[in-house]
Design a protein around this motif. Sequence first.
Motif, short mmCIF file in Angstrom:
data_model
loop_
_atom_site.label_atom_id
_atom_site.label_comp_id
_atom_site.label_asym_id
_atom_site.label_seq_id
_atom_site.Cartn_x
_atom_site.Cartn_y
_atom_site.Cartn_z
N LEU A 86 0.81 -1.22 0.00
CA LEU A 86 0.00 0.00 0.00
C LEU A 86 0.85 1.28 0.00
O LEU A 86 0.32 2.38 0.04
N ALA A 87 2.19 1.12 -0.06
CA ALA A 87 3.06 2.29 -0.01
C ALA A 87 2.71 3.28 -1.12
O ALA A 87 2.64 4.49 -0.91
N LYS A 88 2.48 2.74 -2.32
CA LYS A 88 2.18 3.62 -3.45
C LYS A 88 0.90 4.41 -3.20
O LYS A 88 0.83 5.60 -3.48
N GLU A 89 -0.10 3.71 -2.63
CA GLU A 89 -1.37 4.40 -2.35
C GLU A 89 -1.15 5.54 -1.36
O GLU A 89 -1.72 6.63 -1.52
N ILE A 90 -0.31 5.31 -0.37
CA ILE A 90 -0.04 6.36 0.63
C ILE A 90 0.66 7.55 -0.03
O ILE A 90 0.32 8.71 0.21
N ILE A 91 1.64 7.25 -0.88
CA ILE A 91 2.37 8.34 -1.55
C ILE A 91 1.41 9.14 -2.43
O ILE A 91 1.41 10.38 -2.40
N ASP A 92 0.56 8.44 -3.17
CA ASP A 92 -0.41 9.15 -4.01
C ASP A 92 -1.35 10.02 -3.17
O ASP A 92 -1.67 11.15 -3.55
N ALA A 93 -1.75 9.49 -2.01
CA ALA A 93 -2.66 10.26 -1.14
C ALA A 93 -1.94 11.49 -0.58
O ALA A 93 -2.53 12.57 -0.48
N ALA A 94 -0.65 11.33 -0.24
CA ALA A 94 0.12 12.47 0.26
C ALA A 94 0.19 13.53 -0.84
O ALA A 94 0.07 14.73 -0.59
N TRP A 95 0.36 13.07 -2.07
CA TRP A 95 0.42 13.98 -3.21
C TRP A 95 -0.90 14.75 -3.34
O TRP A 95 -0.93 15.91 -3.70
N ALA A 96 -2.00 14.04 -3.05
CA ALA A 96 -3.32 14.67 -3.18
C ALA A 96 -3.63 15.54 -1.98
O ALA A 96 -4.73 16.08 -1.87
N GLY A 97 -2.67 15.67 -1.06
CA GLY A 97 -2.86 16.57 0.08
C GLY A 97 -3.75 16.00 1.17
O GLY A 97 -4.43 16.74 1.88
#
Length: 478
Positions: free
Chosen positions: A388-399
Motif C-alpha cells: 500500500l506504499a504507493k497508495e499512501i504516496i499518491d494520497a500524500a500527493w493529493a494533500g
Amino acid sequence: MAWEIVVGIETHTQLLTRSKMFSGAPNAFGAAPNTQACAVDIALPGTLPVANRAAIEHAIRFGLAVNGRISPRSVFARKNYFYPDLPKGYQISQYEIPVVQGGTFRFFADKIEKSIRLTRAHLEEDAGKSLHENFSDVTGIDLNRAGTPLLEIVTEPELRGAKEAVAYARALHVLVVWIGICDGNMQEGSFRCDANVSVRKTGDEKLGTRCEIKNLNSFRFMEQAIEYEAARQIEVLEGGGSIVQQTRLYDADRNETRSMRSKEDVQDYRYFPDPDLLPLVISEQDIERVRASMPELPETKRAKLIEAGVPPAQANQITSDIELTRYTVSAIRDASRIATQTVSSLIVGPLSARLNQDNISIDKSKMSADQLRILAQRMEDGTLSGKLAKEIIDAAWAGEGNVDEIIEKRGLRQISDSGAIEKIVDEVLAANAKQVADYRAGKEKAFNSLVGQVMKRSQGKANPAQVNEVLRRKLTSA
Ligand code: ADP
Ligand code: MG
C-alpha cells in the motif's frame, strides 16, 4: 577479425556564473538575440577582457574533484580563426598551460568500476551562434553566447566502445552538476561532448587514425554516433582503405556521421599568449578556500550509503542527484540496516516513479524525508502492508495529510488479527476448489494465486506473512 573501439571525449561545460568569462554581460540562456552582448563580447576596438573570478573558482573545484594538478600559473592564449559568430577573429582559450592538468575520474560502466585519466581541463570562452533557420539567403548572428565561460575537459583515449564512453559522459555530467559548476541543461547546450573515435585490431599497441564527432548534446545520440562511426571505420579498413583524420557531424535523423571538414592542424590556429590578459595565478590559499567549500563527492556519498545498508544499485541511482542524496541521508539517519533498505527501496521505487510521473525533482516532493521515514516505519512495525506504499504516496500527493492520518482516514491498517485473516482464508478456499485441488496435486503456482485472492479480498490490508502461514497450514492439514 576482432576490432577494438577507442574513444577520447572532449566536453564543453558551460560554467554557472552570473557574468561572462571576460566581460560583465549576463551569462544567461534564452534572451532575445544580441541583447546580452556588451562591447567586449562584440569586440569593439579598445575594449579589454577581464577574467571572471567565479569561473576560475569553478575550474579549481573541478580540478580538486578529479584530483588533478591546479596550475599555479596558467596562460590565456588566442586561438585564431575567422568565423562570422566570432567578431574578435580569435577565441580566448588556454593552450600550453591549462588551469587543470591531469586527474583521474572513476565511474561505473555496466556495474563495473572504471577509472580514466584526464588529460587536462582548460578555461575558454564560447563563440556566438549562427542562425540558419527563419532566414533565407542570409545567416543570422546572435552574440548572446559569445564570451560564455566554458571548461573544456579532455580525456586520454582510454574509453573502449560507445557504452563505456556514454557511461563516462553521464557520470561526468553528474559530477559537474553536483559540484555546482554547471546547470547540466543539455537542451540548452550547457554540456556538449565531442567524441574522438578510432578502431584498431584487438591486441595492437598503436592507436588507429581518429575522427572527431562534434557537438553531441544527448547521450542517446552519442552512443548511436560512436557506434555508427566505428562501424564505418571498420568497413573502410576491412575493404582495404584507410581512415582520413576528419571532423564529422552526426545526423540523428539518418543515424549517420558526415564529413564536416578535414581536421585543422594546430598551426592553423596560430596560438599565442593573449597580451591583453595577465597570466592566471592561483595561490595555495585560493585552492584551500575552494576546497573548504566543496561538497562530499558522489563516490564518497555512495560508499557511505552502501555502508549504511543501501544496496549498491540503489546507491548508484540515488547519488546521481545531489538533492536526492540529501533527502535519502535525512530519511535514513539513525535507522537500522533493515529500515534503511525499506527507505531506499521506497525512494528508488514508488517515490521516484511518482516524481517521474509529474516530471519534478525531489525538492518538489509532496512527501518529506521525515514522512517517508514514517512510512517505512509503519511497514516495519506491521501497521501497513508494503503493497500500500504507493497508495499512501499518491494520497500524500493529493494533500490528504501525513502518513498516519492517511492510514486512519482510508482505513489502511494492516490486518494482523489472526481471526480476521483465518476468516478471509476460509472464504477464499471455499470459493476456489479447483486451485485447492491443483495445489494438493503439487502445483505450487496455485498457492501464489490463492495468496493473491486473499490479499485482494482484504483490499491489500492482510499481513502477507500471516496469510502465507495460515494458508499453508489450512491447505496441508485438511
Ligand atoms: P584536438 O585538440 O586537436 O582535438 P587532442 O590531441 O587534444 O586533439 O585530442 C583530443 C581528444 O582525442 C582527446 O580526448 C584524446 O584522448 C582523443 N584521441 C587522440 N587520439 C585518439 C585516437 N587515436 N583514437 C581515439 N581518440 C583519440
Ligand atoms: Mg578536439
